[in-house]
Design a protein around this motif. Structure first.
Motif, PDB file in Angstrom:
ATOM      1  N   HIS A 124      -6.115  -3.929  -3.391  1.00  0.00           N
ATOM      2  CA  HIS A 124      -6.108  -3.966  -1.932  1.00  0.00           C
ATOM      3  C   HIS A 124      -6.493  -5.364  -1.442  1.00  0.00           C
ATOM      4  O   HIS A 124      -7.420  -5.999  -1.947  1.00  0.00           O
ATOM      5  CB  HIS A 124      -7.074  -2.939  -1.342  1.00  0.00           C
ATOM      6  CG  HIS A 124      -6.562  -1.529  -1.416  1.00  0.00           C
ATOM      7  ND1 HIS A 124      -5.222  -1.231  -1.400  1.00  0.00           N
ATOM      8  CD2 HIS A 124      -7.213  -0.333  -1.500  1.00  0.00           C
ATOM      9  CE1 HIS A 124      -5.063   0.085  -1.464  1.00  0.00           C
ATOM     10  NE2 HIS A 124      -6.260   0.651  -1.537  1.00  0.00           N
ATOM     11  N   GLY A 125      -5.787  -5.837  -0.454  1.00  0.00           N
ATOM     12  CA  GLY A 125      -6.043  -7.155   0.097  1.00  0.00           C
ATOM     13  C   GLY A 125      -5.136  -8.226  -0.454  1.00  0.00           C
ATOM     14  O   GLY A 125      -5.054  -9.315   0.119  1.00  0.00           O
ATOM     15  N   LEU A 126      -4.439  -7.945  -1.556  1.00  0.00           N
ATOM     16  CA  LEU A 126      -3.501  -8.899  -2.137  1.00  0.00           C
ATOM     17  C   LEU A 126      -2.071  -8.550  -1.728  1.00  0.00           C
ATOM     18  O   LEU A 126      -1.759  -7.388  -1.445  1.00  0.00           O
ATOM     19  CB  LEU A 126      -3.606  -8.901  -3.659  1.00  0.00           C
ATOM     20  CG  LEU A 126      -4.939  -9.331  -4.270  1.00  0.00           C
ATOM     21  CD1 LEU A 126      -4.869  -9.288  -5.790  1.00  0.00           C
ATOM     22  CD2 LEU A 126      -5.348 -10.717  -3.786  1.00  0.00           C
ATOM     23  N   LYS A 127      -1.208  -9.539  -1.711  1.00  0.00           N
ATOM     24  CA  LYS A 127       0.208  -9.316  -1.422  1.00  0.00           C
ATOM     25  C   LYS A 127       0.883  -8.836  -2.705  1.00  0.00           C
ATOM     26  O   LYS A 127       1.214  -9.629  -3.582  1.00  0.00           O
ATOM     27  CB  LYS A 127       0.866 -10.595  -0.919  1.00  0.00           C
ATOM     28  CG  LYS A 127       0.349 -11.066   0.425  1.00  0.00           C
ATOM     29  CD  LYS A 127       1.045 -12.361   0.846  1.00  0.00           C
ATOM     30  CE  LYS A 127       0.495 -12.881   2.158  1.00  0.00           C
ATOM     31  NZ  LYS A 127       1.117 -14.181   2.541  1.00  0.00           N
ATOM     32  N   VAL A 128       1.050  -7.538  -2.794  1.00  0.00           N
ATOM     33  CA  VAL A 128       1.614  -6.920  -3.997  1.00  0.00           C
ATOM     34  C   VAL A 128       3.099  -6.659  -3.762  1.00  0.00           C
ATOM     35  O   VAL A 128       3.473  -5.868  -2.900  1.00  0.00           O
ATOM     36  CB  VAL A 128       0.887  -5.607  -4.339  1.00  0.00           C
ATOM     37  CG1 VAL A 128       1.464  -5.000  -5.618  1.00  0.00           C
ATOM     38  CG2 VAL A 128      -0.611  -5.845  -4.478  1.00  0.00           C
ATOM     39  N   VAL A 129       3.941  -7.305  -4.524  1.00  0.00           N
ATOM     40  CA  VAL A 129       5.387  -7.105  -4.423  1.00  0.00           C
ATOM     41  C   VAL A 129       5.809  -5.915  -5.269  1.00  0.00           C
ATOM     42  O   VAL A 129       6.630  -5.094  -4.845  1.00  0.00           O
ATOM     43  CB  VAL A 129       6.144  -8.375  -4.871  1.00  0.00           C
ATOM     44  CG1 VAL A 129       7.658  -8.185  -4.763  1.00  0.00           C
ATOM     45  CG2 VAL A 129       5.713  -9.570  -4.024  1.00  0.00           C
ATOM     46  N   ARG A 130       5.276  -5.805  -6.457  1.00  0.00           N
ATOM     47  CA  ARG A 130       5.514  -4.665  -7.344  1.00  0.00           C
ATOM     48  C   ARG A 130       4.192  -4.290  -8.003  1.00  0.00           C
ATOM     49  O   ARG A 130       3.647  -5.057  -8.783  1.00  0.00           O
ATOM     50  CB  ARG A 130       6.528  -5.017  -8.443  1.00  0.00           C
ATOM     51  CG  ARG A 130       7.978  -5.132  -7.986  1.00  0.00           C
ATOM     52  CD  ARG A 130       8.589  -3.750  -7.751  1.00  0.00           C
ATOM     53  NE  ARG A 130      10.024  -3.820  -7.538  1.00  0.00           N
ATOM     54  CZ  ARG A 130      10.616  -4.042  -6.376  1.00  0.00           C
ATOM     55  NH1 ARG A 130       9.855  -4.253  -5.305  1.00  0.00           N
ATOM     56  NH2 ARG A 130      11.930  -4.054  -6.261  1.00  0.00           N
ATOM     57  N   LEU A 151       2.802 -10.286  -7.962  1.00  0.00           N
ATOM     58  CA  LEU A 151       2.051 -10.689  -6.777  1.00  0.00           C
ATOM     59  C   LEU A 151       2.718 -11.890  -6.118  1.00  0.00           C
ATOM     60  O   LEU A 151       3.371 -12.699  -6.777  1.00  0.00           O
ATOM     61  CB  LEU A 151       0.609 -11.060  -7.145  1.00  0.00           C
ATOM     62  CG  LEU A 151      -0.237 -10.017  -7.875  1.00  0.00           C
ATOM     63  CD1 LEU A 151      -1.626 -10.583  -8.143  1.00  0.00           C
ATOM     64  CD2 LEU A 151      -0.326  -8.725  -7.077  1.00  0.00           C
ATOM     65  N   ASN A 152       2.512 -12.005  -4.815  1.00  0.00           N
ATOM     66  CA  ASN A 152       2.967 -13.161  -4.037  1.00  0.00           C
ATOM     67  C   ASN A 152       1.736 -13.695  -3.298  1.00  0.00           C
ATOM     68  O   ASN A 152       1.544 -13.473  -2.124  1.00  0.00           O
ATOM     69  CB  ASN A 152       4.072 -12.746  -3.071  1.00  0.00           C
ATOM     70  CG  ASN A 152       4.497 -13.832  -2.113  1.00  0.00           C
ATOM     71  OD1 ASN A 152       4.877 -13.552  -0.972  1.00  0.00           O
ATOM     72  ND2 ASN A 152       4.440 -15.097  -2.508  1.00  0.00           N
ATOM     73  N   GLU A 153       0.876 -14.393  -4.059  1.00  0.00           N
ATOM     74  CA  GLU A 153      -0.440 -14.759  -3.540  1.00  0.00           C
ATOM     75  C   GLU A 153      -0.800 -16.215  -3.816  1.00  0.00           C
ATOM     76  O   GLU A 153      -0.299 -16.830  -4.754  1.00  0.00           O
ATOM     77  CB  GLU A 153      -1.528 -13.882  -4.170  1.00  0.00           C
ATOM     78  CG  GLU A 153      -1.909 -12.676  -3.346  1.00  0.00           C
ATOM     79  CD  GLU A 153      -2.435 -13.024  -1.966  1.00  0.00           C
ATOM     80  OE1 GLU A 153      -2.658 -14.219  -1.661  1.00  0.00           O
ATOM     81  OE2 GLU A 153      -2.626 -12.096  -1.158  1.00  0.00           O
ATOM     82  N   ARG A 154      -1.697 -16.730  -3.006  1.00  0.00           N
ATOM     83  CA  ARG A 154      -2.349 -17.991  -3.318  1.00  0.00           C
ATOM     84  C   ARG A 154      -3.399 -17.696  -4.393  1.00  0.00           C
ATOM     85  O   ARG A 154      -4.181 -16.740  -4.258  1.00  0.00           O
ATOM     86  CB  ARG A 154      -3.012 -18.584  -2.081  1.00  0.00           C
ATOM     87  CG  ARG A 154      -2.047 -18.872  -0.947  1.00  0.00           C
ATOM     88  CD  ARG A 154      -2.703 -19.740   0.125  1.00  0.00           C
ATOM     89  NE  ARG A 154      -3.963 -19.192   0.596  1.00  0.00           N
ATOM     90  CZ  ARG A 154      -4.087 -18.264   1.561  1.00  0.00           C
ATOM     91  NH1 ARG A 154      -2.995 -17.770   2.142  1.00  0.00           N
ATOM     92  NH2 ARG A 154      -5.273 -17.831   1.933  1.00  0.00           N
ATOM     93  N   PRO A 155      -3.460 -18.490  -5.435  1.00  0.00           N
ATOM     94  CA  PRO A 155      -4.375 -18.168  -6.541  1.00  0.00           C
ATOM     95  C   PRO A 155      -5.825 -17.979  -6.126  1.00  0.00           C
ATOM     96  O   PRO A 155      -6.530 -17.142  -6.702  1.00  0.00           O
ATOM     97  CB  PRO A 155      -4.196 -19.373  -7.474  1.00  0.00           C
ATOM     98  CG  PRO A 155      -2.796 -19.823  -7.236  1.00  0.00           C
ATOM     99  CD  PRO A 155      -2.578 -19.624  -5.761  1.00  0.00           C
ATOM    100  N   GLU A 156      -6.289 -18.731  -5.112  1.00  0.00           N
ATOM    101  CA  GLU A 156      -7.689 -18.590  -4.724  1.00  0.00           C
ATOM    102  C   GLU A 156      -8.005 -17.199  -4.191  1.00  0.00           C
ATOM    103  O   GLU A 156      -9.151 -16.739  -4.270  1.00  0.00           O
ATOM    104  CB  GLU A 156      -8.070 -19.653  -3.690  1.00  0.00           C
ATOM    105  CG  GLU A 156      -7.328 -19.584  -2.369  1.00  0.00           C
ATOM    106  CD  GLU A 156      -6.081 -20.456  -2.348  1.00  0.00           C
ATOM    107  OE1 GLU A 156      -5.648 -20.833  -1.239  1.00  0.00           O
ATOM    108  OE2 GLU A 156      -5.537 -20.752  -3.440  1.00  0.00           O
ATOM    109  N   ARG A 157      -7.004 -16.499  -3.672  1.00  0.00           N
ATOM    110  CA  ARG A 157      -7.220 -15.146  -3.164  1.00  0.00           C
ATOM    111  C   ARG A 157      -7.287 -14.115  -4.298  1.00  0.00           C
ATOM    112  O   ARG A 157      -7.683 -12.971  -4.071  1.00  0.00           O
ATOM    113  CB  ARG A 157      -6.117 -14.769  -2.175  1.00  0.00           C
ATOM    114  CG  ARG A 157      -6.263 -15.462  -0.814  1.00  0.00           C
ATOM    115  CD  ARG A 157      -5.089 -15.139   0.112  1.00  0.00           C
ATOM    116  NE  ARG A 157      -4.760 -13.726   0.148  1.00  0.00           N
ATOM    117  CZ  ARG A 157      -5.386 -12.806   0.891  1.00  0.00           C
ATOM    118  NH1 ARG A 157      -6.402 -13.162   1.650  1.00  0.00           N
ATOM    119  NH2 ARG A 157      -4.995 -11.550   0.866  1.00  0.00           N
TER     120      ARG A 157
END
Length: 497
Positions: free
Chosen positions: A390-396, A160-166
């Motif tokens: 869904h809704g998260l920035k999924v790289v793999r 993931l490439n996300e902010r932890p709060e998300r």
């Protein structure tokens, strides 16, 4: 180098350590660095690696798969590195994952994962079982994270490439173990990377402390009952270490510190002015003595701080995700499980080309315990038990298998690195001493006799087509064999330079 240390840092360390201890600490900066590598036990046993290792190695006492190597060695310039048999890692950085005590089958989160050293260490502990979620919120660092996981042959990781709060709503109460290798002021990296001293002077300790405080609180919400968080930094600052743990314990009474006896203890006495302004409970102050400090003048490493935090069994509720069961690649033209493409539209592609590739090239069913998903034309084998992403920035979203493109299947380099020689019906294994091994890693076409192609005894077809290329029986990529020539499929960005 000692003359270059920031004056404010020197003064602070004298105050914390005292004159005599500081002199010993200071002397460590003029001593030779210790270099380390960690064996990838998901690809090779430690004993087998030691039998074939070309390097002089000495065990790292606190890491079961870790070894020191001599400064003159160049393990990054050996074919075994390209086979993913080890990860080059600073020795004290191996301690946090060891203390996390990961077991196969667990759900584990590496919250601040790039470039992936500790992620690959966790993956080896999982042995392909369970779920590994790795995240970093810096998009420019995620590429290195993905590459290192692919090099290590990790099959059960989601990137993931996300902010932890998300991530909180998706992973509430989900993980058994969480590693927070927190962003920090990096005081333990001054000798390794001298430009860190300039960065230390530009960024305040308080800035990092605020980020660390948020990360600990967010991780607590994603932990399952009875789960464990390991918090670590590569800095000496009590504001980023003991103070973070003391404050966390006072705000989260369901958590306790699991004492660490192997290293020097944390310092409750450093929770004082001018470094720490907060007032902590006597219980929290006492507990931080169970955390650990790895000092560069007391062991062979650059230094680390580690705390092991365990939640009470009654804390939170583990959330078991809805699982879409796709046991293996569908026969008879069954479609792949749908995923969102880049444009956000649903995609459904035929898996017949992938099934044909599996029938022709693979002995076992490496995807059997995973669920297959397609995002556009790209196929992944995703760990079972994941919540909806869904809704998260999924790289793999899982192990990248390859691309289904215009009615054909193009296997990925990640697929090759995640396979084992025994799983391939058609392969070429070059000795590391064979000059063709290095030529392959440089991207060259090779002359290969058909008799050299390892083939399944039951296969009557010619050796023509894709084959798994190995070095000393460990996969390094794909090639296409035809009429005595092996066309090189090694990715340009991975090639030996």
């Amino acid at each position: 180098m000692t003359k270059q240390l920031p004056p404010l840092f020197r003064d602070k360390m004298i105050d914390l350590l005292g004159e005599d201890e500081f002199e010993r600490f200071l002397a460590s900066y003029d001593q030779a660095r210790s270099y380390g590598l960690r064996v990838n036990t998901s690809k090779i046993t430690k004993a087998d690696f030691l039998d074939k290792s070309p390097f002089a190695l000495e065990p790292v006492p606190w890491a079961s798969e870790g070894f020191y190597y001599e400064e003159g060695e160049r393990p990054g310039k050996h074919p075994y590195y390209h086979a993913g048999l080890y990860y080059i890692q600073e020795p004290s950085a191996m301690a946090p994952v060891e203390l996390l005590q990961v077991q196969p089958g667990e759900r584990v989160l590496d919250l601040c994962a790039a470039p992936g050293g500790k992620s690959t260490q966790i993956a080896a502990k999982l042995q392909g079982e369970g779920v590994l979620v790795v995240n970093d919120n810096h998009s420019d660092r995620v590429k290195a994270l993905v590459k290192n996981l692919e090099l290590f042959g990790v099959r059960n990781a989601v990137v993931l490439n996300e902010r932890p709060e998300r991530m909180l709503n998706v992973f509430q109460g989900y993980f058994d173990k969480i590693l927070i290798d927190a962003p920090c002021s990096g005081e333990g990296m001054f000798r390794k990377e001298e430009d860190m001293m300039q960065q230390w002077e530009r960024h305040s300790v308080q800035e990092f402390a605020a980020m660390q405080r948020e990360l600990l609180g967010q991780a607590a919400q994603m932990l399952a009952p009875g789960g464990t968080i390991v918090y670590s930094t590569c800095t000496f600052s009590p504001e980023e270490n003991e103070a973070q743990i003391a404050e966390f314990l006072d705000k989260h009474p369901a958590f306790d510190v699991v004492p660490i006896d192997r290293f020097d203890h944390g310092q409750p006495g450093w929770l004082r002015e001018p470094w720490c302004e907060e007032t902590y409970s006597a219980q929290a102050r006492e507990a931080v003595a169970g955390t650990a400090r790895l000092w560069p003048h007391r062991l062979r490493g650059e230094g680390h701080y580690v705390a092991v935090l365990r939640s009470g069994v009654g804390f939170g509720e583990r959330q078991d995700a809805d699982v879409v069961s796709v046991s293996k690649v569908g026969r008879g033209g069954r479609d792949a499980l749908r995923g969102k493409g880049r444009a956000g539209t649903e995609s459904r592609v035929s898996l017949e080309p992938l099934q044909a590739f599996e029938d022709e090239l693979l002995r076992s069913e490496p995807f059997a315990a995973l669920r297959l998903v397609c995002y556009g034309e790209h196929a992944y084998a995703s760990p079972a038990g994941l919540p909806e992403l869904h809704g998260l920035k999924v790289v793999r979203p899982g192990w990248y298998i390859g691309a289904l493109h215009r009615g054909r299947f193009e296997p990925s380099h990640a697929l090759a690195m995640g396979l084992r020689l025994r799983e391939a019906k058609r392969a070429l294994s070059l000795a590391s001493s064979d000059e063709r091994a290095l030529r392959y890693l440089k991207g060259e076409t090779l002359e290969v006799a058909e008799s050299e192609i390892i083939r399944d005894p039951e296969v009557t077809k010619a050796a023509k087509g894709y084959c798994l290329v190995c070095i000393d029986e460990h996969p390094v990529g794909w090639g296409k064999w035809i009429d005595g020539m092996l066309k090189n499929e090694y990715p340009p960005g991975w090639r030996w330079t």
